[in-house]
Design a protein around this motif. Structure first.
Motif, PDB file in Angstrom:
ATOM      1  N   TYR A  25      30.616 -25.170   5.727  1.00 22.99           N
ATOM      2  CA  TYR A  25      32.017 -24.790   5.932  1.00 22.99           C
ATOM      3  C   TYR A  25      32.118 -23.321   6.343  1.00 22.99           C
ATOM      4  N   VAL A  26      31.375 -22.457   5.647  1.00 24.67           N
ATOM      5  CA  VAL A  26      31.403 -21.023   5.954  1.00 24.67           C
ATOM      6  C   VAL A  26      30.899 -20.767   7.371  1.00 24.67           C
ATOM      7  N   ASN A  27      29.829 -21.440   7.761  1.00 21.99           N
ATOM      8  CA  ASN A  27      29.247 -21.217   9.077  1.00 21.99           C
ATOM      9  C   ASN A  27      30.196 -21.607  10.206  1.00 21.99           C
ATOM     10  N   THR A  71      40.264 -20.186   1.465  1.00 27.65           N
ATOM     11  CA  THR A  71      40.225 -20.411   0.015  1.00 27.65           C
ATOM     12  C   THR A  71      38.885 -20.936  -0.489  1.00 27.65           C
ATOM     13  N   PRO A  72      38.267 -21.966   0.136  1.00 31.41           N
ATOM     14  CA  PRO A  72      36.971 -22.438  -0.383  1.00 31.41           C
ATOM     15  C   PRO A  72      35.902 -21.359  -0.397  1.00 31.41           C
ATOM     16  N   ILE A  73      35.949 -20.442   0.550  1.00 31.81           N
ATOM     17  CA  ILE A  73      34.961 -19.357   0.598  1.00 31.81           C
ATOM     18  C   ILE A  73      35.212 -18.376  -0.540  1.00 31.81           C
ATOM     19  N   VAL A 108      24.099 -20.790  -9.707  1.00 32.50           N
ATOM     20  CA  VAL A 108      25.252 -20.530  -8.839  1.00 32.50           C
ATOM     21  C   VAL A 108      25.037 -19.251  -8.030  1.00 32.50           C
ATOM     22  N   CYS A 109      24.481 -18.219  -8.658  1.00 29.71           N
ATOM     23  CA  CYS A 109      24.199 -16.976  -7.931  1.00 29.71           C
ATOM     24  C   CYS A 109      23.178 -17.209  -6.825  1.00 29.71           C
ATOM     25  N   ALA A 110      22.180 -18.021  -7.100  1.00 30.08           N
ATOM     26  CA  ALA A 110      21.183 -18.342  -6.084  1.00 30.08           C
ATOM     27  C   ALA A 110      21.816 -19.121  -4.935  1.00 30.08           C
ATOM     28  N   ALA A 111      22.731 -20.029  -5.267  1.00 35.45           N
ATOM     29  CA  ALA A 111      23.432 -20.792  -4.230  1.00 35.45           C
ATOM     30  C   ALA A 111      24.305 -19.881  -3.382  1.00 35.45           C
ATOM     31  N   ALA A 112      24.961 -18.900  -4.018  1.00 33.75           N
ATOM     32  CA  ALA A 112      25.786 -17.942  -3.278  1.00 33.75           C
ATOM     33  C   ALA A 112      24.924 -17.095  -2.340  1.00 33.75           C
ATOM     34  N   ALA A 113      23.727 -16.700  -2.809  1.00 34.40           N
ATOM     35  CA  ALA A 113      22.809 -15.943  -1.960  1.00 34.40           C
ATOM     36  C   ALA A 113      22.355 -16.789  -0.775  1.00 34.40           C
ATOM     37  N   HIS A 114      22.103 -18.077  -1.036  1.00 34.98           N
ATOM     38  CA  HIS A 114      21.746 -18.997   0.046  1.00 34.98           C
ATOM     39  C   HIS A 114      22.876 -19.084   1.060  1.00 34.98           C
ATOM     40  N   LEU A 115      24.115 -19.117   0.576  1.00 37.12           N
ATOM     41  CA  LEU A 115      25.276 -19.176   1.464  1.00 37.12           C
ATOM     42  C   LEU A 115      25.326 -17.940   2.356  1.00 37.12           C
ATOM     43  N   ASN A 116      25.100 -16.761   1.765  1.00 33.91           N
ATOM     44  CA  ASN A 116      25.118 -15.523   2.544  1.00 33.91           C
ATOM     45  C   ASN A 116      24.005 -15.506   3.591  1.00 33.91           C
TER      46      ASN A 116
END
Length: 210
Positions: A25-27, A71-73, A108-116
């Motif tokens: 979604y972010v991409n 909002t989801p981001i 969750v932090c690792a998933a957020a880093a993956h998202l970035n």
């Protein structure tokens, strides 16, 4: 059955959802937002629908719709804030929920880093695609120029006593040495560094050839 506080977060589904779905979604967010803006600008039916929804619910119409896209981001960092707050206020050092919540927070932090990382990779890919497109266009221009070489600028280094505006980038051309490039046919003036990117067609070349 009643579930423990940690059980709501420790099964890994939240982090998996972020990696698998929010990342995609972010991409595509920038493209989706640009598409929405274009539709609202160019399609009367879309404008009427959005404006009618605004009239029905009292919201701010198009601005409200675009804010919903982000909002989801915005939710992702709030998940880690929530878990930190739970650890601080509801899980003591000896509470059974503490370790699972800590593990969930790490996940969750690792998933957020993956998202970035995924977002940066997508941006890099888009930039490479843009550069590739520019290079392709430039090569096509060069090939066209080769078939009609008399239309190309004939640049020569020049020094001017007063600052002039570069006709390519718009910035001033100035300096003690010969900082400018000027076409001997049409008097097109630009920085020497801008001469490689300037338009290839010279409006005065045909007259000079004649």
């Amino acid at each position: 059955p009643t579930r423990s506080l940690s059980a709501m977060f420790s099964d890994g589904r939240l982090a998996a959802f972020i990696r698998e779905h929010v990342s995609a979604y972010v991409n595509n967010y920038e493209r989706a937002n640009a598409t929405l803006c274009a539709l609202y600008r160019d399609r009367a039916a879309v404008r009427e629908f959005v404006d009618a929804a605004r009239a029905n619910d009292g919201q701010s119409g198009f601005n409200r719709l675009t804010s919903l896209l982000i909002t989801p981001i915005q939710r992702v960092p709030r998940y880690s804030l929530l878990l930190r707050d739970l650890l601080k206020t509801h899980a003591s050092e000896y509470d059974d929920d503490r370790v699972p919540l800590e593990l969930a927070l790490d996940d969750v932090c690792a998933a957020a880093a993956h998202l970035n990382d995924s977002k940066r990779a997508a941006e890099a890919s888009a930039e490479l695609e843009r550069i590739s497109g520019n290079c392709t266009s430039r090569v096509a221009q060069l090939l066209d120029t080769r078939s009609a070489a008399h239309e190309a600028h004939n640049f020569a280094a020049r020094k001017f006593t007063k600052p002039l505006q570069c006709m390519w980038c718009g910035k001033l051309v100035w300096g003690l040495s010969k900082q400018a490039a000027q076409c001997v046919h049409c008097n097109y003036v630009c920085h020497k560094r801008c001469a490689l990117s300037a338009p290839l067609t010279c409006v005065g070349a045909d007259a000079a050839a004649a």
